[in-house]
Design a protein around this motif. Structure first.
Motif, mmCIF file in Angstrom:
data_model
loop_
_atom_site.group_PDB
_atom_site.id
_atom_site.type_symbol
_atom_site.label_atom_id
_atom_site.label_comp_id
_atom_site.label_asym_id
_atom_site.label_seq_id
_atom_site.Cartn_x
_atom_site.Cartn_y
_atom_site.Cartn_z
ATOM 1 N N LYS A 141 9.244 5.301 39.996
ATOM 2 C CA LYS A 141 9.587 3.880 40.015
ATOM 3 C C LYS A 141 9.214 3.200 38.703
ATOM 4 N N GLU A 142 8.044 3.535 38.168
ATOM 5 C CA GLU A 142 7.596 2.930 36.922
ATOM 6 C C GLU A 142 8.438 3.394 35.739
ATOM 7 N N ALA A 143 8.737 4.683 35.680
ATOM 8 C CA ALA A 143 9.381 5.243 34.499
ATOM 9 C C ALA A 143 10.894 5.098 34.503
ATOM 10 N N ALA A 144 11.523 4.910 35.654
ATOM 11 C CA ALA A 144 12.986 4.902 35.739
ATOM 12 C C ALA A 144 13.605 3.778 34.920
ATOM 13 N N SER A 145 12.919 2.644 34.776
ATOM 14 C CA SER A 145 13.489 1.526 34.019
ATOM 15 C C SER A 145 13.592 1.838 32.528
ATOM 16 N N SER A 146 12.799 2.785 32.022
ATOM 17 C CA SER A 146 12.826 3.116 30.597
ATOM 18 C C SER A 146 13.761 4.287 30.274
#
Length: 181
Positions: A141-146
């Protein structure tokens, strides 16, 4: 931790490692493992209320019936008599470990291991972010936006084919929708 207070089926139990107890019927198969909610952990210093890092692992041993309870109704001088009975449905569980996931992994080899046929290692699709297989849902969830669109699409394909983790798929679909808008 030497003991924990867990909640199973709306009731609270004080448990230790290796302890067996009867709880209200759980909709789980014999031999399956589950992690009940931990309300308190203690035994090593100050007790911790609702600890996030303490995990209790339990295994279902069997489904059983409780003792028969006889119920009788009687009214004098009227001839009214009624008898009925009740047996509660119970599940016998064993507490495998109290603490981190490492102890649960060490407790599993005690059971008979059935040899499984060796499967060919799954090939990661091209474009999958490095180390994706080892990420947790929260880390995804944290890394998917990057990640770029190709990496998100490859990760979503990987989840649908292998992991099928609902939280990870939801996070990846949200990242895809975010990039489209």
């Amino acid at each position: 931790m030497s003991y924990a207070i867990i909640s199973v089926g709306g009731k609270q139990y004080r448990v230790r490692e290796g302890e067996r107890l009867l709880v209200d019927r759980l909709a789980l198969d014999d031999g399956s493992s589950f992690t009940p909610a931990v309300l308190l952990a203690g035994g090593s210093g100050d007790p911790q209320i609702a600890p996030a890092d303490v995990v209790v692992t339990a295994t279902v041993l069997s489904q059983e019936k409780g003792p028969k309870i006889r119920i009788g109704k009687y009214k004098k001088r009227t001839g009214y008599k009624r008898h009925t009975g009740f047996r509660s449905s119970l599940t016998r569980i064993q507490i495998e470990s109290i603490g981190g996931a490492g102890k649960a992994e060490r407790a599993k080899p005690k059971q008979k291991a059935t040899p499984e046929p060796a499967a060919a290692p799954a090939e990661a699709p091209s474009g999958l972010p490095e180390g994706y297989e080892g990420l947790t849902v929260a880390q995804i969830k944290e890394a998917a936006s990057s990640w770029d669109a190709d990496a998100v699409a490859a990760a979503l394909d990987y989840e649908q084919a292998h992991g099928k983790r609902k939280g990870a798929m939801a996070a990846l679909e949200a990242a895809t929708a975010e990039e489209e808008s």
